[in-house]
Every structure is written in C-alpha cells, then in structure tokens.
Scaffold this active site. Sequence first.
Site, PDB file in Angstrom:
ATOM      1  N   CYS A  16      -2.533   5.638   9.938  1.00 51.84           N
ATOM      2  CA  CYS A  16      -2.630   7.020  10.418  1.00 51.84           C
ATOM      3  C   CYS A  16      -4.007   7.194  11.064  1.00 51.84           C
ATOM      4  CB  CYS A  16      -2.366   8.042   9.314  1.00 51.84           C
ATOM      5  SG  CYS A  16      -3.408   7.861   7.864  1.00 51.84           S
ATOM      6  N   ASP A  40      -3.198  -5.879  -5.588  1.00 49.25           N
ATOM      7  CA  ASP A  40      -3.959  -5.887  -4.338  1.00 49.25           C
ATOM      8  C   ASP A  40      -3.104  -6.562  -3.269  1.00 49.25           C
ATOM      9  OD1 ASP A  40      -5.659  -6.398  -2.228  1.00 49.25           O
ATOM     10  OD2 ASP A  40      -7.367  -6.925  -3.500  1.00 49.25           O
ATOM     11  N   CYS A  84       0.859  -1.185   0.000  1.00 44.86           N
ATOM     12  CA  CYS A  84       0.000   0.000   0.000  1.00 44.86           C
ATOM     13  C   CYS A  84       0.899   1.239   0.000  1.00 44.86           C
ATOM     14  CB  CYS A  84      -0.951   0.020   1.197  1.00 44.86           C
ATOM     15  SG  CYS A  84      -1.747  -1.559   1.487  1.00 44.86           S
ATOM     16  N   ALA A  85       1.788   1.307  -1.003  1.00 40.87           N
ATOM     17  CA  ALA A  85       2.920   2.235  -1.002  1.00 40.87           C
ATOM     18  C   ALA A  85       2.581   3.665  -1.419  1.00 40.87           C
ATOM     19  CB  ALA A  85       4.011   1.709  -1.936  1.00 40.87           C
ATOM     20  N   ALA A  86       1.541   3.861  -2.237  1.00 38.13           N
ATOM     21  CA  ALA A  86       1.276   5.205  -2.784  1.00 38.13           C
ATOM     22  C   ALA A  86       0.975   6.196  -1.660  1.00 38.13           C
ATOM     23  CB  ALA A  86       0.097   5.145  -3.755  1.00 38.13           C
ATOM     24  N   PRO A  87       1.415   7.458  -1.796  1.00 33.93           N
ATOM     25  CA  PRO A  87       2.117   8.049  -2.947  1.00 33.93           C
ATOM     26  C   PRO A  87       3.635   7.873  -2.939  1.00 33.93           C
ATOM     27  CG  PRO A  87       1.614   9.741  -1.330  1.00 33.93           C
ATOM     28  CD  PRO A  87       1.090   8.451  -0.770  1.00 33.93           C
ATOM     29  N   GLY A  88       4.167   7.027  -2.055  1.00 33.50           N
ATOM     30  CA  GLY A  88       5.579   6.678  -2.166  1.00 33.50           C
ATOM     31  C   GLY A  88       6.509   7.396  -1.208  1.00 33.50           C
ATOM     32  N   GLY A  89       5.958   8.122  -0.235  1.00 34.65           N
ATOM     33  CA  GLY A  89       6.802   8.849   0.722  1.00 34.65           C
ATOM     34  C   GLY A  89       7.665   7.898   1.537  1.00 34.65           C
TER      35      GLY A  89
END
Lengths: 441, 170
Positions: free
Chosen positions: A376, A304, A254-259
Amino acid sequence: MASQGARVRAAAAEAVDAVVTRGRSLDDALADGTSRVAPEDRPTMRMLAFGALRHHWRLRAWIGRLVSRPLKRRDSVVGALLAVGLYQLCDTRIPDHAAVSLTVDATRALRRPKLAGLVNACLRRFRRENLAAQAADDDESRWNHPQWLIDRLRRDWPDDCEAILDANNARAPMWLRSNASRQSAAEYRRRLARAGIGSGPSDVAPDAVRLDEPQLVADLPGFADGDVSVQDAAAQLAARWLMASVPSRVLDACAAPGGKSGHLLELGGGALELTAVDIDAGRVQRVRENHERLGVDATIVVGDASKPEEWWDGRPFDAILLDAPCSASGVIRRHPDIKLLRRAGDVDALGARQAAILNALWPLLVPGGRLLYVTCSVFAAENDAVVGGFLEANDDAVEDAVLPSYNNRDLMRRKACGYQVLPGTGDMDGFYYACLARKVS
Amino acid sequence: MAKLKILEFPDPRLRKKASPVDAVDDALRQLIGDMFETMYAAPGIGLAATQVDVHKRLLVTDVSPDKTEPHVLINPEILEKDGVALTDEGCLSVPGYYEEVERAGHIRVRFLDRAGEPQEMEVEGLLAVCIQHEMDHLEGKLFVDYLSEAKRQRIRKKLEKDRRQAAIVM
C-alpha cells in the site's frame, strides 16, 4: 452540566501530542483516551485528532506566528491543543465561539490553567487577523506533508504529485467487501438500502461497496455473521487476482489483520487450503477473530515470512499472496500520522526487507504457480524497483501482466513492471500490484 | 425566547432547595424554552432551574452533539439506580473546571413532561450522569461538593478572583 466538549478537545490534544512528540500511532493514542470520553463524543474526538494531524504543517506554521515564546517541552500538549483549536476554526462547521470557549476550557481540563489565557489570545488573534486567508509560504505548510515525502512524490510521480498530495489530505470513504460466498455486492447493496444506508459500486472490485456516509459496523446488516467486512476497494483487488487461476493451496504472507485472507477464503470456498503467516503474535489474534466472524478456516502461523525454514512444512504452494510490510504511503488519507511517523531512511530499509521476503518465499511456489506482490505504497523503491530487481536476478520468474477482465484499466497505472492504483483514483487507497509467474523448467 | 443569566459558584442562591412545580402552564413552558436557549448557548448538556435563579423542580438536558435529544424533566424522582459511571464533569455554574465524579451508571426516573403528563424512563451513560448532576442542583448541591475541601476552596478562590478582575475591566 457543562458540555463534554472541553474533555473531548483535551483528549484529542493528548492523542495528537502522543503522535507528534512520542511517535505513537494515532490508532493507539486514540485508544488510550477512549475510556475517558463518552461514546457519543468519540466520533468528535477522532475527527479533531485526524484533522489536526492531516493539517499538521499548516497549523504548526500558524502556531509559530501566534505564539511569541515557544512552549516548554512539558507543555507540548498545549501546542497540540492549539492545533486542535485552529483546525476547528478553519476546517469544521463548529461555530467559532463554541470552538474557542471549549478549547480554552480544555486547557484547564489538561491541568494547564496558567496557559488558558495564551490559548484564548491565540485563537482570537487567528480569527481577528484572518490568518487562514494568507497563502502558505513553503511546500510543507502548503501541502501538509514533510519535505522529504513531497520530494519523493515529485521524483516518483512528476505529473501526479499534486493530485496525490490532495488525495492524501482528503477524507477517505468507507468501503465494504460483500462476502461473495453469501451474496453478490448488488444484493448486499439492496440490503443496505432496506436499512436506509446509501451506497455505490466500484469500477474495479466486484465485491466492493462504497458507503455514502461512514457507519458503525454494528449498524451494518449481517456484519456480526460475516456477510460483510470493512476493506478498501484497492485492497480487494488482491484476492480476486490471485484466485483467477483457481489455486488449491495458497500462502498468505504478512497476513494480519486478515482482511485479504478472509477474502481468499470467501472466494475459494471449502476446497481452498490456506496458510496465513504473520510475524506479530498480537496481530495474528486479529486474523483469528476475523476468520471466526466470517466462518472460514485456515492454518494460521506466527512466523517471519523471510525465514520460511522456521515454519514451512515443505509442501509447495500453487499461489502466494505477499502483502509486504511497507511505508503505507498509499493510505495516508486513512492514517495521517504516517506523515509524522515515517522518516526518509525508512523507505530504503523497507525496500531491502521487501526484497528479502520476496527472495525467501519464491522457492515455496510450485513451478507454474503465481505470486502476487502487493504494497500500500506509492514509492518506486518499494514497488517496481523491488520487483524489477527480483525479475532481473531470477531466470525462472516472469511477470504475468494480464489484468483480470473486470478491471477498469484506466484506474490502474502501468509501471515498468506491475500496476499502481494512486490514492483517490476511483475513490480508492493507493496500492501497488505485480503478478509474477514461476516458469516450468 | 430569552437567554437567562446563569448563577456562578459560590453564589449562595445555588444552595437553595427547589420546591415542586404545581402547574405545568404556559409561563412554565416559556421558562423551559428560555432554559434550552441558555443551555445550548453556553454550550451545555444540562441545566437546572436553580442555576437561573428559579427555585422550582425543573431541569432540561440534551447530550446529543446536534440538539436532537432534548428532554424536559419536571418534578423528577429517581426510582432505581445501579452501576458506576466515572465522568469528568463540568458545570455551567463552575465555568472552566472539570473533575472526575462517581455516580450511578444506570437510573430509572419518573417525571412530568412538557405537557404535564407523568413519564418514566430508563437511561444510562452520559444522560444518566447528567440527570443526576442536574437533580443535585435542585437540592442545592454542586459537583464540587464531591471533591476534597482543599480542591473546592481553590476553585472558589480562583472564580472569585476571576470575577473581581472582570469587574475591574468592565
């Protein structure tokens, strides 16, 4: 030429209305209106829309008292404009007469000239009767949160509930992440100082820099070259935590947006082999752009996270970062629209989804490897309940509760399992972390 | 300094063509101060002398949100223009109406400054639009002239009606 103030207020009202009546996200709604507002006026548009949503319930109560006959459905945007108008009168430094006249003009800019008189009368009566001084008579308008959210915070955080609600309604600072492969955070702060930008350090995140005042990213030294990124200090805890054990093959799920994956690569250098997975093809593009700016490389997969059989190559990972999809109840101060867009039922559905992803990814971890579960959110149902249930059901999983040495423990709340950073603590967003180790059988 | 009265459409005095300023003296600087005060109070981002019934080629602007970018343009001339900017314009002489107008997005303009010194500047974005809008006033032209006849008449009738009602209330 007349000030663009009326156009700006009309655009802010349109964005607020899109969130309130059509359930659009504030970021998307603001993007829709951006092209119609001059660049120099965009910060004002944002400030007004954020303010009207942050104070939505209190403003709604006032509007209910000021407007005798409810507005027609098709005029809902005028209700949003009234919220923008009242927000200026109670919580900004805009002079009252300018706020009133520009908001009334905005009614015409919204092509509702017949309602300009109503807007004018409401704003003037609000000032005359000093409604702002009257105490709120219910929880929602006192705390500017929906009742279900207040109830859930009271249940999960009986002693901290009011502090969390206050923090959610405060403006968030702008945090940066100094790229550790280029310079230390202290060195980057000296670069900022030379550019005339004031900043401070973090007590828990070694790469974090807090700006005294928000800046445009284009004005940050070295931003385009990847020397620095925008990321809250609480979000920066993840990569340092996971990289403490020096893994060589890492999965960012669940990497997006990649921070966070950018941070992992900054810390790992060229030796780190990273796979970043996200379900949303559009947001995966953002991961690519972020990595390109930072000059780092990863295997990026659209997939997924709960169905690794569709994308996993069968080689296990030394470490997994699971930044689980969540209610985002810990970052309300940055996204006040969350208070309107989430529903009570969402939280339980998210808990089930988080547990499904955790269960699906666990077998991808090498025995002896570590998985960091992150949200979060501040809700137990998405945090310790998910992780606790998982630990109970899986004999080969154990919590690794040792905090990285540089962390200031006072800022991390110990839960039944895992740790919570509450919003506002150390000027950070609200995040939950649990580090799980897979036993060597 | 003093706040000046702004003429409102369809006042015929807004149609007069302004004549060049021949001396930048203290009287003109007094007028410039009054025009800034009038513009900031409105609140506006630009004001031409024509709008305060002084028919000289003079305009003031400040498109910043915090009064930090005041410009005075005396006897302005556009040397070059290109690009396209679409802006929802409003005018202090047409209060309460906002319509999209197409203008050049980038201009180079020559003028005398507050000290009477010749200057040239290149501007784009909102400031370029604003200068073109104000320079139209010096020619007796208003932004409503870019709209359809029907729309312009509707605005004129509405403003005349508002003024009659204001007169009755007073």
